[in-house]
Design an enzyme around this catalytic site. Structure first.
Site, PDB file in Angstrom:
ATOM      1  N   ASN A  60       0.550  -1.283   0.195  1.00  8.74           N
ATOM      2  CA  ASN A  60      -0.062  -0.146  -0.258  1.00  8.74           C
ATOM      3  C   ASN A  60       1.113   1.146   0.049  1.00  8.74           C
ATOM      4  OD1 ASN A  60       0.366  -0.723   2.586  1.00  8.74           O
ATOM      5  ND2 ASN A  60      -1.023   0.890   3.520  1.00  8.74           N
ATOM      6  N   ASN A  63      -1.345   8.708   0.793  1.00  9.71           N
ATOM      7  CA  ASN A  63      -1.356   9.871   0.045  1.00  9.71           C
ATOM      8  C   ASN A  63      -1.655  10.894   1.284  1.00  9.71           C
ATOM      9  OD1 ASN A  63      -2.126  12.020  -1.324  1.00  9.71           O
ATOM     10  ND2 ASN A  63      -0.528  11.576  -2.279  1.00  9.71           N
ATOM     11  N   CYS A  71      -3.639   0.977  -2.810  1.00  9.75           N
ATOM     12  CA  CYS A  71      -3.690  -0.936  -1.572  1.00  9.75           C
ATOM     13  C   CYS A  71      -2.892  -1.233  -2.100  1.00  9.75           C
ATOM     14  CB  CYS A  71      -5.610  -1.321  -2.422  1.00  9.75           C
ATOM     15  SG  CYS A  71      -6.992  -0.229  -1.384  1.00  9.75           S
ATOM     16  N   GLU A  73      -2.947  -4.857  -2.719  1.00 10.10           N
ATOM     17  CA  GLU A  73      -3.127  -5.897  -3.877  1.00 10.10           C
ATOM     18  C   GLU A  73      -3.550  -5.413  -5.919  1.00 10.10           C
ATOM     19  OE1 GLU A  73      -4.602  -4.908  -1.863  1.00 10.10           O
ATOM     20  OE2 GLU A  73      -6.144  -6.650  -1.148  1.00 10.10           O
ATOM     21  N   CYS A 110     -10.571  -4.685  -0.081  1.00 11.30           N
ATOM     22  CA  CYS A 110     -11.717  -3.626  -0.259  1.00 11.30           C
ATOM     23  C   CYS A 110     -12.284  -4.171  -1.293  1.00 11.30           C
ATOM     24  CB  CYS A 110     -11.360  -2.798  -0.044  1.00 11.30           C
ATOM     25  SG  CYS A 110      -9.901  -1.732  -1.253  1.00 11.30           S
ATOM     26  N   CYS A 113     -10.381  -3.132  -4.634  1.00  8.00           N
ATOM     27  CA  CYS A 113      -9.910  -4.224  -4.848  1.00  8.00           C
ATOM     28  C   CYS A 113     -10.547  -5.519  -5.664  1.00  8.00           C
ATOM     29  CB  CYS A 113      -8.930  -4.995  -4.166  1.00  8.00           C
ATOM     30  SG  CYS A 113      -7.573  -3.447  -3.915  1.00  8.00           S
TER      31      CYS A 113
END
Length: 155
Positions: A60, A63, A71, A73, A110, A113
């Site tokens: 990950n 920012n 993420c 993934e 999530c 993803c």
């Protein structure tokens, strides 16, 4: 109105990872250690195993202008698609640490993803394993089971 049932199969491995995915799992955890997560201190690492045996890593990237980060993934899957556009995904391992310590519980992808995983399945025409790794157990599930009613463009 018809009532329908959705059944999802998955495997739980206690205190272990399937032998064929040991290296992938170790690399996902190592990738978490390199995450840029200065705001949440929640580091996630992902390792993608491609059909040709190549392993691509991601983690990950936070920012300050949330949600401009990415993420683990999606970082790994997008990199795999860019660097190896003709090579299907075989498996994806996900591991997480909080404040530098591996999580006891598994971490689940999530929704964004999961949608990207659905697109990867469509792109290559094949499903792949997803390993969600925790210190005490690992869950192995097919990517297609994570988002059974994924968005599909039919335009």
């Amino acid at each position: 109105m018809d009532k329908r049932e959705l059944k999802i199969d998955y495997f739980v491995c206690r205190n272990s990872v399937p032998a064929c995915y040991e290296e992938l799992s170790e690399k996902a955890l190592a990738a978490a250690g390199k995450a840029y997560c200065i705001y949440s201190d929640f580091a996630v690492g992902a390792a993608v195993l491609l059909e040709n045996g190549t392993i691509v890593l991601g983690n990950n990237q936070e920012n300050v202008a949330y949600p401009s980060g990415m993420c683990a993934e999606r970082t790994a899957l997008f990199y795999a698609g860019a660097a190896y556009p003709d090579v299907p995904v075989k498996a994806l391992a996900i591991a997480a640490c909080f404040k530098g310590r591996p999580r006891k519980e598994v971490v689940s992808p999530c929704g964004a993803c999961r949608q990207v995983m659905a697109e990867v399945i469509r792109r290559y025409g094949r499903d792949f394993d997803v390993l969600m790794i925790g210190e005490e157990e690992t869950v192995v599930i097919k990517a297609s089971s994570l988002l059974p009613f994924s968005f599909e463009y039919t335009g």
